[in-house]
Design a protein around this motif. Structure first.
Motif, PDB file in Angstrom:
ATOM      1  N   LEU A   2       0.838  -1.203   0.000  1.00  0.00           N
ATOM      2  CA  LEU A   2       0.000   0.000   0.000  1.00  0.00           C
ATOM      3  C   LEU A   2       0.874   1.255   0.000  1.00  0.00           C
ATOM      4  N   GLN A   3       1.999   1.152   0.706  1.00  0.00           N
ATOM      5  CA  GLN A   3       2.948   2.261   0.791  1.00  0.00           C
ATOM      6  C   GLN A   3       3.411   2.722  -0.596  1.00  0.00           C
ATOM      7  N   GLN A   6       1.093   4.963  -2.185  1.00  0.00           N
ATOM      8  CA  GLN A   6       1.107   6.316  -1.606  1.00  0.00           C
ATOM      9  C   GLN A   6       2.346   7.096  -2.053  1.00  0.00           C
ATOM     10  N   GLN A 289      -7.195  -2.287  -5.083  1.00  0.00           N
ATOM     11  CA  GLN A 289      -8.611  -2.282  -4.726  1.00  0.00           C
ATOM     12  C   GLN A 289      -8.796  -1.824  -3.276  1.00  0.00           C
ATOM     13  N   GLN A 290      -7.907  -2.371  -2.419  1.00  0.00           N
ATOM     14  CA  GLN A 290      -7.913  -2.007  -0.998  1.00  0.00           C
ATOM     15  C   GLN A 290      -7.702  -0.504  -0.823  1.00  0.00           C
ATOM     16  N   ALA A 291      -6.697   0.032  -1.571  1.00  0.00           N
ATOM     17  CA  ALA A 291      -6.388   1.464  -1.494  1.00  0.00           C
ATOM     18  C   ALA A 291      -7.581   2.303  -1.947  1.00  0.00           C
ATOM     19  N   GLN A 293     -10.718   1.434  -1.796  1.00  0.00           N
ATOM     20  CA  GLN A 293     -11.740   1.371  -0.741  1.00  0.00           C
ATOM     21  C   GLN A 293     -11.453   2.424   0.324  1.00  0.00           C
ATOM     22  N   GLN A 294     -10.169   2.515   0.703  1.00  0.00           N
ATOM     23  CA  GLN A 294      -9.773   3.459   1.756  1.00  0.00           C
ATOM     24  C   GLN A 294      -9.998   4.908   1.328  1.00  0.00           C
ATOM     25  N   GLN A 295      -9.768   5.171   0.001  1.00  0.00           N
ATOM     26  CA  GLN A 295      -9.928   6.535  -0.528  1.00  0.00           C
ATOM     27  C   GLN A 295     -11.372   7.006  -0.425  1.00  0.00           C
ATOM     28  N   LYS A 296     -12.285   6.040  -0.588  1.00  0.00           N
ATOM     29  CA  LYS A 296     -13.711   6.380  -0.644  1.00  0.00           C
ATOM     30  C   LYS A 296     -14.229   6.850   0.712  1.00  0.00           C
TER      31      LYS A 296
END
Lengths: 296, 296
Positions: A2-3, A6, A289-291, A293-296
């Motif tokens: 995930l890093q 970013q 996809q995970q990232a 989700q977090q953005q939303k």
């Protein structure tokens, strides 16, 4: 992982062995790229394959379902033409091409007349007669050539040995490429090696790992190397290019690099060491996809 | 110059650029060789040209009016076969040849089955289908090949990369040769360079400047290197071979070496420096005649 998403705004991808193998797209890669774009990342493509022009690679991208713009695509045929253009190549001179049509198309796009290429595929040399060459050839431009022949090697060598100041340009020196899904084929290294074996000098390399294209990319796309990451399957071109240009580097194992080669390079004091390694870029799909989700 | 004739009993001659250029014998050379023999000197021939077998070179010698015996002739096609024979090459394996018929004939003479060579001249590779290779190939043998092609480079590379223990043998790595009187042509360096550019390893070289053939020559002809002299036109093969084997060396300027190259090598700390230099071996005619007069 995930890093990574970013830290880097611009993602530069190799094509053969990273996005596809031959005409088969690697599983999950299209979805991963789509997710990157949804996250607002700049996505560029950079291939050492010189067979096609940028326009033809764009067609192939669209054909396999990968949306792209011609300005997002960098290929080594373009790099050779851009290099000659950047040094103000004398337009009264010509280029002799040992390679595919893509090189000739990119040369024409910057106003450089060229000949050879596929038009010389059927020509043969014979020791029963002398051979003539064009004294107006000011550059020999080489890439991968599935119709490499003694005639072409001899013609190119005559230009390089007999025309004063004739430039020796290599789109790249890749040893091998996955031009079909299950087989490694001789790359531009065959073309360059053959000519080098005759003229006894090294070419100017314009594609990866030469940092030459970085300026072009940075200017056109407002890219900062420190915020960019190069994704590719080849240590001596993709990863080395990333390192040479100050980018982060991510090696994928879907192409020419196997575990054994990676371990050997990591253990060697002058080995090419990528910052990150993934089995396949397709694996990023889940993380992206995970990232998202977090953005939303 | 008279001293040379007194000091050396065995004279080893390169062919292309020393005795002849293409099919033209260099002026005075035949007479000079005849006089050497009249003086009781052993005269041997050693060419890096791998196109023909010893038998075919014998025919060419006789054809141009140069008497010789097949045992006096060493060519690099023979050297490759002699090398494989000397290491006990497994006769259940085959050799793949990228070069001319001479290599295949010399391999057959030591009982090694080979294929490829001129029989593959018309074969073409295509990225539209995969390619198969023979897993029983235990050696790839390369020489100059006027029909060098991408297919041959790819086939040879597959054998070297995919067959465990497959040997990479080069008859020589000469960059260029005077295969016609007025032009330098791509030599075995083109073949070796192309394959090396794909497999990323160096071949075993069996012809000049490898000292491999010296043992064969010394045993068969009772030759002492200290009483022998190598005569040739090429510094990096002929002269280097002479130096590598402890012989005296005589450079002639009738082939690929010009004054500029000679001066550069002499001025370089690791340059190849011949003991003696002559414009043409034909010039020895006068000196040898003088020696012959004195003997009488």
């Amino acid at each position: 992982m995930l890093q990574l998403l970013q830290d880097y705004d611009c993602w530069v991808f190799d094509l053969d062995g990273t996005i596809w193998r031959g005409n088969e797209v690697i599983e999950g890669v299209l979805e991963a790229l789509e997710l990157l774009r949804k996250l607002g990342k700049k996505v560029l493509f950079m291939t050492n394959n010189s067979m096609k022009s940028r326009g033809s690679y764009l067609d192939k991208c669209l054909q396999v379902g990968l949306p792209a713009h011609v300005d997002d695509i960098y290929c080594s045929s373009y790099s050779a033409a851009a290099y000659l253009d950047s040094i103000g190549f004398d337009r009264s001179k010509k280029a002799y091409v040992v390679g595919e049509r893509g090189i000739m198309q990119e040369l024409a796009a910057v106003g450089i007349e060229s000949f050879g290429g596929p038009d010389d595929n059927e020509k043969r040399a014979s020791f029963s007669s002398e051979m003539l060459h064009d004294t107006q050839v000011g550059a020999v431009v080489c890439g991968v050539d599935p119709n490499l022949s003694y005639y072409k090697v001899q013609y190119a060598s005559m230009c390089l040995l007999l025309n004063p100041g004739c430039l020796f340009i290599a789109t790249n020196t890749d040893a091998r490429g996955h031009f079909t899904p299950n087989l490694e084929w001789a790359g531009a290294g065959a073309t360059v090696g053959a000519i080098k074996g005759v003229v006894e000098r090294d070419p100017i390399v314009t594609g990866k790992p030469s940092p030459f294209l970085m300026q072009d990319i940075a200017a056109k796309h407002n890219v900062q190397p420190a915020k960019s990451i190069m994704v590719g399957d080849r240590l001596d071109t993709d990863i080395l290019w990333g390192l040479n240009t100050g980018m982060a580097t991510l090696l994928v194992m879907t192409g020419v690099t196997d575990e054994q080669l990676l371990v050997a390079q990591r253990g060697s004091s002058n080995g090419v060491k990528p910052h990150f390694v993934m089995d396949s870029f397709g694996d990023l799909r889940r993380v992206a996809q995970q990232a998202l989700q977090q953005q939303k």
